[in-house]
Design a protein around this motif. Structure first.
Motif, PDB file in Angstrom:
ATOM      1  N   SER A   1      12.137 -10.561  -5.082  1.00 23.86           N
ATOM      2  CA  SER A   1      12.295  -9.286  -5.800  1.00 23.86           C
ATOM      3  C   SER A   1      11.332  -8.204  -5.288  1.00 23.86           C
ATOM      4  O   SER A   1      11.495  -7.029  -5.616  1.00 23.86           O
ATOM      5  CB  SER A   1      12.044  -9.508  -7.292  1.00 23.86           C
ATOM      6  N   ALA A   2      10.347  -8.594  -4.493  1.00 19.76           N
ATOM      7  CA  ALA A   2       9.371  -7.613  -4.015  1.00 19.76           C
ATOM      8  C   ALA A   2      10.057  -6.588  -3.114  1.00 19.76           C
ATOM      9  O   ALA A   2      10.984  -6.916  -2.380  1.00 19.76           O
ATOM     10  CB  ALA A   2       8.255  -8.318  -3.238  1.00 19.76           C
ATOM     11  N   ASP A   3       9.537  -5.356  -3.189  1.00 17.04           N
ATOM     12  CA  ASP A   3      10.183  -4.290  -2.434  1.00 17.04           C
ATOM     13  C   ASP A   3       9.143  -3.529  -1.628  1.00 17.04           C
ATOM     14  O   ASP A   3       7.940  -3.654  -1.869  1.00 17.04           O
ATOM     15  CB  ASP A   3      10.874  -3.343  -3.424  1.00 17.04           C
ATOM     16  N   GLU A   4       9.615  -2.750  -0.693  1.00 13.08           N
ATOM     17  CA  GLU A   4       8.680  -1.895   0.052  1.00 13.08           C
ATOM     18  C   GLU A   4       8.078  -0.880  -0.905  1.00 13.08           C
ATOM     19  O   GLU A   4       8.790  -0.330  -1.758  1.00 13.08           O
ATOM     20  CB  GLU A   4       9.419  -1.151   1.157  1.00 13.08           C
ATOM     21  N   PRO A   5       6.797  -0.626  -0.782  1.00 11.36           N
ATOM     22  CA  PRO A   5       6.194   0.338  -1.716  1.00 11.36           C
ATOM     23  C   PRO A   5       6.656   1.761  -1.412  1.00 11.36           C
ATOM     24  O   PRO A   5       6.970   2.090  -0.276  1.00 11.36           O
ATOM     25  CB  PRO A   5       4.698   0.173  -1.456  1.00 11.36           C
ATOM     26  N   SER A   6       6.660   2.563  -2.458  1.00 15.13           N
ATOM     27  CA  SER A   6       7.046   3.966  -2.281  1.00 15.13           C
ATOM     28  C   SER A   6       5.946   4.716  -1.536  1.00 15.13           C
ATOM     29  O   SER A   6       4.819   4.240  -1.407  1.00 15.13           O
ATOM     30  CB  SER A   6       7.232   4.607  -3.659  1.00 15.13           C
ATOM     31  N   SER A   7       6.268   5.917  -1.091  1.00 18.18           N
ATOM     32  CA  SER A   7       5.258   6.777  -0.449  1.00 18.18           C
ATOM     33  C   SER A   7       4.119   7.062  -1.411  1.00 18.18           C
ATOM     34  O   SER A   7       2.951   7.131  -1.025  1.00 18.18           O
ATOM     35  CB  SER A   7       5.891   8.091  -0.017  1.00 18.18           C
ATOM     36  N   GLU A   8       4.488   7.269  -2.683  1.00 11.35           N
ATOM     37  CA  GLU A   8       3.452   7.553  -3.680  1.00 11.35           C
ATOM     38  C   GLU A   8       2.466   6.386  -3.774  1.00 11.35           C
ATOM     39  O   GLU A   8       1.261   6.577  -3.859  1.00 11.35           O
ATOM     40  CB  GLU A   8       4.090   7.776  -5.072  1.00 11.35           C
ATOM     41  N   TRP A   9       3.006   5.188  -3.788  1.00  9.49           N
ATOM     42  CA  TRP A   9       2.143   4.015  -3.908  1.00  9.49           C
ATOM     43  C   TRP A   9       1.229   3.911  -2.678  1.00  9.49           C
ATOM     44  O   TRP A   9       0.035   3.644  -2.800  1.00  9.49           O
ATOM     45  CB  TRP A   9       3.001   2.748  -4.037  1.00  9.49           C
ATOM     46  N   GLN A  10       1.806   4.135  -1.500  1.00 10.74           N
ATOM     47  CA  GLN A  10       1.001   4.013  -0.273  1.00 10.74           C
ATOM     48  C   GLN A  10      -0.133   5.029  -0.245  1.00 10.74           C
ATOM     49  O   GLN A  10      -1.255   4.717   0.162  1.00 10.74           O
ATOM     50  CB  GLN A  10       1.894   4.199   0.953  1.00 10.74           C
ATOM     51  N   LEU A  11       0.170   6.242  -0.672  1.00  7.93           N
ATOM     52  CA  LEU A  11      -0.886   7.254  -0.700  1.00  7.93           C
ATOM     53  C   LEU A  11      -1.914   6.917  -1.788  1.00  7.93           C
ATOM     54  O   LEU A  11      -3.127   7.064  -1.587  1.00  7.93           O
ATOM     55  CB  LEU A  11      -0.273   8.632  -0.977  1.00  7.93           C
ATOM     56  N   GLY A  12      -1.420   6.437  -2.919  1.00 13.57           N
ATOM     57  CA  GLY A  12      -2.332   6.048  -3.995  1.00 13.57           C
ATOM     58  C   GLY A  12      -3.267   4.931  -3.569  1.00 13.57           C
ATOM     59  O   GLY A  12      -4.430   4.879  -3.995  1.00 13.57           O
ATOM     60  N   LEU A  13      -2.804   4.057  -2.693  1.00 12.67           N
ATOM     61  CA  LEU A  13      -3.674   2.966  -2.223  1.00 12.67           C
ATOM     62  C   LEU A  13      -4.853   3.523  -1.418  1.00 12.67           C
ATOM     63  O   LEU A  13      -5.966   3.010  -1.518  1.00 12.67           O
ATOM     64  CB  LEU A  13      -2.870   1.975  -1.369  1.00 12.67           C
ATOM     65  N   VAL A  14      -4.615   4.563  -0.658  1.00 10.15           N
ATOM     66  CA  VAL A  14      -5.735   5.159   0.090  1.00 10.15           C
ATOM     67  C   VAL A  14      -6.726   5.806  -0.886  1.00 10.15           C
ATOM     68  O   VAL A  14      -7.945   5.691  -0.717  1.00 10.15           O
ATOM     69  CB  VAL A  14      -5.249   6.179   1.138  1.00 10.15           C
ATOM     70  N   TRP A  15      -6.193   6.463  -1.915  1.00 13.97           N
ATOM     71  CA  TRP A  15      -7.087   6.997  -2.960  1.00 13.97           C
ATOM     72  C   TRP A  15      -7.913   5.862  -3.571  1.00 13.97           C
ATOM     73  O   TRP A  15      -9.118   6.004  -3.812  1.00 13.97           O
ATOM     74  CB  TRP A  15      -6.285   7.673  -4.068  1.00 13.97           C
ATOM     75  N   LEU A  16      -7.249   4.746  -3.837  1.00 11.71           N
ATOM     76  CA  LEU A  16      -7.948   3.590  -4.426  1.00 11.71           C
ATOM     77  C   LEU A  16      -9.078   3.134  -3.498  1.00 11.71           C
ATOM     78  O   LEU A  16     -10.216   2.928  -3.922  1.00 11.71           O
ATOM     79  CB  LEU A  16      -6.943   2.449  -4.650  1.00 11.71           C
ATOM     80  N   ARG A  17      -8.761   2.999  -2.214  1.00 12.80           N
ATOM     81  CA  ARG A  17      -9.783   2.510  -1.276  1.00 12.80           C
ATOM     82  C   ARG A  17     -10.925   3.526  -1.138  1.00 12.80           C
ATOM     83  O   ARG A  17     -12.083   3.144  -0.955  1.00 12.80           O
ATOM     84  CB  ARG A  17      -9.165   2.202   0.086  1.00 12.80           C
ATOM     85  N   LEU A  18     -10.598   4.808  -1.228  1.00 12.12           N
ATOM     86  CA  LEU A  18     -11.658   5.821  -1.192  1.00 12.12           C
ATOM     87  C   LEU A  18     -12.595   5.629  -2.386  1.00 12.12           C
ATOM     88  O   LEU A  18     -13.825   5.684  -2.241  1.00 12.12           O
ATOM     89  CB  LEU A  18     -11.043   7.222  -1.210  1.00 12.12           C
ATOM     90  N   GLY A  19     -12.022   5.369  -3.551  1.00 11.58           N
ATOM     91  CA  GLY A  19     -12.860   5.155  -4.743  1.00 11.58           C
ATOM     92  C   GLY A  19     -13.754   3.935  -4.588  1.00 11.58           C
ATOM     93  O   GLY A  19     -14.928   3.955  -4.975  1.00 11.58           O
ATOM     94  N   ILE A  20     -13.212   2.868  -4.001  1.00  7.05           N
ATOM     95  CA  ILE A  20     -14.029   1.666  -3.778  1.00  7.05           C
ATOM     96  C   ILE A  20     -15.149   1.966  -2.775  1.00  7.05           C
ATOM     97  O   ILE A  20     -16.280   1.503  -2.924  1.00  7.05           O
ATOM     98  CB  ILE A  20     -13.136   0.503  -3.282  1.00  7.05           C
ATOM     99  N   SER A  21     -14.836   2.762  -1.786  1.00  4.40           N
ATOM    100  CA  SER A  21     -15.850   3.132  -0.797  1.00  4.40           C
ATOM    101  C   SER A  21     -16.971   3.944  -1.459  1.00  4.40           C
ATOM    102  O   SER A  21     -18.165   3.735  -1.189  1.00  4.40           O
ATOM    103  CB  SER A  21     -15.191   3.941   0.331  1.00  4.40           C
ATOM    104  N   GLU A  22     -16.573   4.856  -2.339  1.00  8.95           N
ATOM    105  CA  GLU A  22     -17.585   5.655  -3.047  1.00  8.95           C
ATOM    106  C   GLU A  22     -18.413   4.768  -3.990  1.00  8.95           C
ATOM    107  O   GLU A  22     -19.618   4.985  -4.159  1.00  8.95           O
ATOM    108  CB  GLU A  22     -16.894   6.785  -3.825  1.00  8.95           C
ATOM    109  N   ARG A  23     -17.768   3.782  -4.565  1.00  4.75           N
ATOM    110  CA  ARG A  23     -18.492   2.826  -5.433  1.00  4.75           C
ATOM    111  C   ARG A  23     -19.519   2.053  -4.601  1.00  4.75           C
ATOM    112  O   ARG A  23     -20.643   1.798  -5.041  1.00  4.75           O
ATOM    113  CB  ARG A  23     -17.453   1.880  -6.038  1.00  4.75           C
TER     114      ARG A  23
END
Lengths: 214, 385
Positions: free
Chosen positions: A85-107
């Motif tokens: 059932s897994a699907d390719e992530p949307s563009s929004e999700w892919q961009l959000g993942l970079v935001w997530l990783r930026l937050g972890i980097s700042e942490r």
């Protein structure tokens, strides 16, 4: 370009992306991934190689890697073990993942400041040493650039580069944390989880055949 | 020269063969570092332990391998470290034997202490540990807070906390650095029996190099007999901090050898999986190979300087340690990138190499420490020509 909340063309950061970044910075990988998945209505996104990384699945899975984090664990699945059932992530999700990783980097940067502020070498606080200051400044400079690229609505073609920049920055910060960065209960564990997400989801070109060795 | 190269090549081949014999324990050691104890009698462990004991204290001279003509012990240790680490660097660090504490014994123990220490290590496979690093000050000996105080009956008492100490939970004996009074000359080193009351070592789970089982140590009034104090026969300037620095410095070329071994493991892996690389990948693999050659050359140069007791030895050891650590980190990351999305999951060996490379970085001084040391070599004109 998509007119989605995350792929805006305005220089103002999208509120969802910033929210995910803030969640990552304040609460870590698991909480931010949960927010990312919820805000993009995603359950189990499949990376370009068919793999997936999910927060502690409710069903029995065969984990290739399991990373223990505050509040639970992150489980990485090989392509053959990813639910159909897994699907390719949307563009929004892919961009959000970079935001997530930026937050972890700042942490991670915050962790460095706390750690280096409490340590001395030769009687001098590590934070006043010029090399250390320079490295922290470089890391923050990289983070700011990544943030600006995201805020301007980074093109999907740039995401792999942003992932790579964040990984390089995180590695430089981990080095400042010394041995504490390789202890599973330390901040280096989240940096590893962040790298694992990039490994699975960074939109790199899939391997192509083939070059024979000389 | 060609004769010595042949000797080194023979050494490489033998160590490689021995390492590959126990290579299959690596996945088990990742899950359970204690699994190592079943393999203590393997040739690669016996050789490491034996090589680290000075010939005059060896019960047997049989290391299983003749010394390499024309090359010193540091060069042989570097070659050994690279070859073993190309299989699993934890096998170097988790081996029973004198390890880093042997450096402190060599620098500061008197003949009776050496005899006691080395005899004990040869009774059966015995782990040792090197207790220098502390929670607030890392391996900065100037900041040591662990105390060594008189107990009133001629003995001493050791109290304090150490961190990130390899093998401490399975060691029988180790060397601990502690402070007797303020100031740089107030640091002493003592031999500690881990069975003594008040000593407790707890393993810390790590991302990489799990077999090494780094530990936290708590010491609460551990009794130290006066004959266990190292350097009593030496001037104060040649005891604690000096001895710690000597120990660390002597092991840096070996750490560089380990880093080269990790990079080589990733490179060899790419060569074996060349058919899975992205287009153009092989040119990058060839370039990685050239960088590894350069790192190996620098490491052997530093080792030969150490064996020749050159004044440049310490600076070259720093150069080799930090540059090869960087090499290992860069190469392992690049290898993962070259194998496409999800490579960490589909190629768990590469994932381990990348985690191990991160662990090598902090051992025996981080990159910044070694850059600063190299700088000292430059301004003191110790590195010209």
């Amino acid at each position: 370009m998509s007119a989605s909340p995350l792929f805006g063309t305005s220089p103002t950061p999208s509120s969802t992306g910033v929210e995910i970044r803030d969640r990552a910075r304040e609460q870590g990988v698991l909480a931010a991934l949960e927010l990312l998945n919820r805000s993009t209505a995603t359950e189990c996104p499949r990376g370009p190689g068919g793999h997936a990384v999910v927060p502690e699945p409710q069903v029995q899975v065969t984990a290739a890697v399991e990373v223990a984090l505050d509040g639970g664990s992150l489980v990485a699945l090989r392509a053959a073990d990813v639910p159909e059932s897994a699907d390719e992530p949307s563009s929004e999700w892919q961009l959000g993942l970079v935001w997530l990783r930026l937050g972890i980097s700042e942490r991670l940067l915050e962790n460095c400041l706390d750690y280096l502020g409490g340590r001395t070498a030769g009687g001098t606080p590590l934070l006043v040493q010029q090399m250390v200051r320079g490295q922290l400044a470089e890391a923050r400079g990289d983070q700011i650039e990544v943030e600006l690229m995201l805020a301007q609505g980074a093109l999907p073609s740039l995401l792999a580069d942003l992932h790579e920049r964040i990984t390089r920055t995180d590695r430089s910060l981990c080095r400042l944390l010394g041995a504490s960065s390789v202890v599973e209960t330390g901040p280096g564990q989240e940096a590893y989880a962040s790298e694992l997400l990039a490994d699975v989801y960074s939109p790199r070109t899939a391997p192509e055949p083939k070059e024979s060795a000389a | 020269m060609s004769g010595s190269k042949t000797g080194l090549e023979r050494l490489r081949e033998k160590i490689r063969e021995w390492s590959e014999e126990i290579g299959p324990i690596t996945p088990r050691m990742e899950r359970d570092p204690g699994a190592l104890e079943e393999f203590c009698d393997a040739a690669v462990f016996r050789y490491q332990a034996q090589l680290a004991i000075p010939p005059e204290y060896r019960v047997s001279d049989d290391t299983g391998m003749a010394p390499v003509p024309g090359e010193g012990m540091t060069v042989q240790r570097v070659v050994m470290a690279e070859e073993i680490s190309a299989v699993d660097p934890a096998i170097v660090l988790a081996a029973p034997g004198p390890s880093l504490s042997g450096g402190a014994i060599e620098a500061m123990a008197d003949p009776d202490q050496k005899k006691w220490f080395y005899s004990r290590l040869q009774e059966r496979p015995t782990w040792t540990f090197f207790g220098l690093t502390e929670p607030k000050h890392g391996s900065d000996a100037m900041g040591l807070e662990t105390t060594l105080t008189p107990s009133g009956d001629g003995h001493l008492e050791l109290s304090g906390t150490k961190r990130y100490v390899g093998n401490a939970a399975r060691a029988d004996v180790g060397v601990v650095f502690a402070r007797t009074r303020p100031g740089p000359l107030g640091v002493m080193a003592v031999m500690v029996d881990t069975a003594d009351p008040g000593f407790k070592a707890t393993p810390l789970p790590t991302l990489g190099m799990r077999g090494n089982q780094i530990c936290a140590i708590e010491m609460d009034r551990v009794r130290i007999p006066p004959e266990n104090v190292l350097g009593r026969h030496l001037p104060a300037s040649r005891r604690g901090i000096w001895g710690a620095l000597q120990s660390l410095s002597a092991f840096r070329p070996g750490m560089a050898g380990m880093a080269v071994g990790i990079a080589r493991a990733a490179h060899d892996y790419l060569l074996r999986h060349r058919g899975e690389l992205a287009a153009g990948g092989m040119e990058r693999v060839r370039e990685i190979g050239r960088r590894i050659e350069a790192g190996r050359a620098l490491t052997l140069h530093a080792a030969r300087a150490a064996d020749a007791r050159s004044e440049s030895a310490g600076y070259l050891a720093s150069a080799a340690k930090y540059r090869t650590s960087r090499l290992a980190e860069d190469v392992t990351r690049e290898a993962i990138a070259l194998l496409g999305p999800g490579a960490r999951l589909d190629h768990p060996d590469l994932d381990r190499y990348a985690r191990d490379a991160r662990a090598v970085e902090f051992m025996e001084g981080t990159r910044n420490v070694h850059r600063l040391n190299l700088f000292q070599g430059i301004v003191q004109r110790k590195l010209s020509g």
